[in-house]
Design a protein around this motif. Structure first.
Motif, PDB file in Angstrom:
ATOM      1  N   SER A 234      -3.644 -14.733   4.857  1.00  0.00           N
ATOM      2  CA  SER A 234      -4.533 -13.727   4.258  1.00  0.00           C
ATOM      3  C   SER A 234      -5.868 -13.723   5.009  1.00  0.00           C
ATOM      4  O   SER A 234      -6.286 -14.755   5.561  1.00  0.00           O
ATOM      5  N   PRO A 235      -6.564 -12.585   4.999  1.00  0.00           N
ATOM      6  CA  PRO A 235      -7.881 -12.548   5.644  1.00  0.00           C
ATOM      7  C   PRO A 235      -8.830 -13.595   5.047  1.00  0.00           C
ATOM      8  O   PRO A 235      -9.655 -14.168   5.764  1.00  0.00           O
ATOM      9  N   GLU A 236      -8.687 -13.880   3.743  1.00  0.00           N
ATOM     10  CA  GLU A 236      -9.576 -14.868   3.102  1.00  0.00           C
ATOM     11  C   GLU A 236      -9.334 -16.268   3.685  1.00  0.00           C
ATOM     12  O   GLU A 236     -10.267 -17.000   3.992  1.00  0.00           O
ATOM     13  N   ILE A 237      -8.061 -16.623   3.822  1.00  0.00           N
ATOM     14  CA  ILE A 237      -7.753 -17.955   4.368  1.00  0.00           C
ATOM     15  C   ILE A 237      -8.204 -18.032   5.830  1.00  0.00           C
ATOM     16  O   ILE A 237      -8.772 -19.036   6.275  1.00  0.00           O
ATOM     17  N   LEU A 238      -8.006 -16.944   6.557  1.00  0.00           N
ATOM     18  CA  LEU A 238      -8.420 -16.930   7.965  1.00  0.00           C
ATOM     19  C   LEU A 238      -9.938 -17.128   8.081  1.00  0.00           C
ATOM     20  O   LEU A 238     -10.414 -17.939   8.895  1.00  0.00           O
ATOM     21  N   ALA A 239     -10.680 -16.425   7.241  1.00  0.00           N
ATOM     22  CA  ALA A 239     -12.148 -16.535   7.292  1.00  0.00           C
ATOM     23  C   ALA A 239     -12.597 -17.943   6.912  1.00  0.00           C
ATOM     24  O   ALA A 239     -13.469 -18.532   7.564  1.00  0.00           O
TER      25      ALA A 239
END
Ligand SMILES: Cc1ncc(COP(=O)(O)O)c(C=O)c1O
Length: 392
Positions: A377-382
């Protein structure tokens, strides 16, 4: 959120945005169990997605019916052939040039055995997927590296030198091409592949193309199957639904022959073809046949993540060099300017609690690099990039 299609011409929801970190931590697969529970895992090539609905249905129907016997039929080959025609304009892949294998790497080994003998050399483009270094050696072959150029593309002078070396002691040689390339995501162009075929023919080296990541090529970039290029007729290739639809737990793959290499494929023992898992074959067949809309939604999500990662790195880790490539969901990060030594992944793990792959097992060119898997997910990536920055 479910993976349903909203309207006939809309993509399903982004598969990378459907699972929370808590849900992912319940997983028992290697990605989520290798490290301590406080570590964010962005390493091995598993994706943080649910199964595409048509695949889940095909597998659960089979289980409900107790259809868990030995594999049968040519459904997987036919599904790959239809997918290749639709997506790659490869309209003459007759199912009789396609045979199932238990997984990609066992298929690679069989193809290498078909065209080389014990003691012969296998040429690989380092840095490359670590089993490319290991599996030939387990099977009494020697590995010779032809490192990629600084632009992450095939260096033809290095390739010619490696072919020369490979044949120096006599015997036969093969070139194990990774297309698209793991870890860089490089998608080789038609003219590069034709040049490969010409060079291989000049030296008498056989080409085996591992096209495991082929369905993952980003929209806007053309994937050209090696067996379709001028001179590719003598080649052998492998592909699979495992990477694009996240099916490593439902194993399967196919080996394919160029029009001039049918005899090599035919030499593969029958036992190898029927050793594919029946459930794996059912899952992969459903993926290639009915998994197109889900794949398109995934590719759109990966494109967003690829751009997000580039932006996050530019902002939080500006000394890391990243050249985004359209091939897959793996990013090859040059961390040499960070001063973390040959194995920055060890520092990111220890101090940042983020697991990325060390570049070292990828061979020459791997020191000071890490491979990051952005199929999350973009959240985990960030959060992962934040943690990596905080580790410095
Ligand atoms: C290039 C390449 N080949 C093969 C594999 C492994 O495929 P399999 O598990 O089907 O052997 C991977 C997995 O990441 C890969 O990246």
């Amino acid at each position: 959120m479910s993976a349903t299609t909203h309207a006939s011409n809309e993509l399903p929801d982004n598969p990378l945005r459907q699972l929370t970190l808590d849900q992912l931590r319940q997983r028992t697969s290697e990605k989520w169990r290798r490290y301590d529970p406080d570590v964010l895992p962005l390493w091995v090539a598993e994706m943080d997605v649910r199964l595409a609905e048509p695949i889940a249905k095909a597998v659960t129907d089979a289980i409900a019916a107790g259809d868990t016997g030995y594999p049968s039929g040519t459904g997987y080959a036919e599904a790959v052939s239809a997918f290749a025609a639709e997506r790659w304009h490869w309209t003459d892949l007759e199912p009789d040039r396609v045979r199932t294998v238990p997984d990609i790497m066992l298929g690679v080994v069989e193809m290498l055995k078909a065209v080389t003998g014990p003691g012969d050399a296998i040429v690989v483009n380092s840095p490359v997927y670590p089993p490319f270094h290991l599996f030939p050696v387990f099977n009494d072959r020697r590995v010779i590296e032809a490192p990629l150029g600084a632009d992450q593309r095939i260096d033809f002078a290095a390739l010619a030198a490696a072919f020369e070396l490979a044949l120096g002691r006599g015997g036969r040689a093969a070139y194990l091409l990774c297309h698209p390339h793991n870890p860089t995501g490089t998608v080789h162009t038609r003219s590069e592949l034709e040049r490969v075929a010409r060079l291989a023919a000049d030296y008498g080296v056989r080409v085996v193309a591992d096209e495991a990541h082929a369905p993952l090529v980003a929209p806007g970039t053309r994937f050209v199957p090696y067996l379709t290029v001028a001179g590719g007729e003598a080649g052998l290739a492998l592909t699979s639904a495992a990477k694009a639809w996240n099916l490593p737990g439902l194993r399967g793959a196919v080996a394919m022959a160029g029009t001039g290499a049918r005899a090599d494929l035919a030499r593969m023992p029958e036992k190898m073809s029927v050793s594919i898992s029946h459930l794996g074959s059912i899952a992969h067949t459903a993926a290639f046949r009915e998994g197109g809309p889900w794949l398109d939604a995934l590719l759109a999500g990966l494109d967003e993540n690829r751009r997000l990662l580039a932006d996050l790195l530019a902002d939080r880790l500006p000394d890391v060099r990243y050249r985004p490539e359209p091939g897959t969901y793996l990013a090859w990060l040059d961390c040499r300017a960070l001063g973390l030594g040959d194995d920055p992944a060890a520092v990111f793990l220890e101090k940042g609690r983020v697991a990325v792959n060390s570049g070292l097992p990828f061979g020459t060119g791997g020191a000071g690099h890490v491979r990051l898997n952005y199929a999350t997910s973009p959240e985990i990536l960030a959060e992962a990039v934040d943690r990596m920055a905080a580790a410095l």
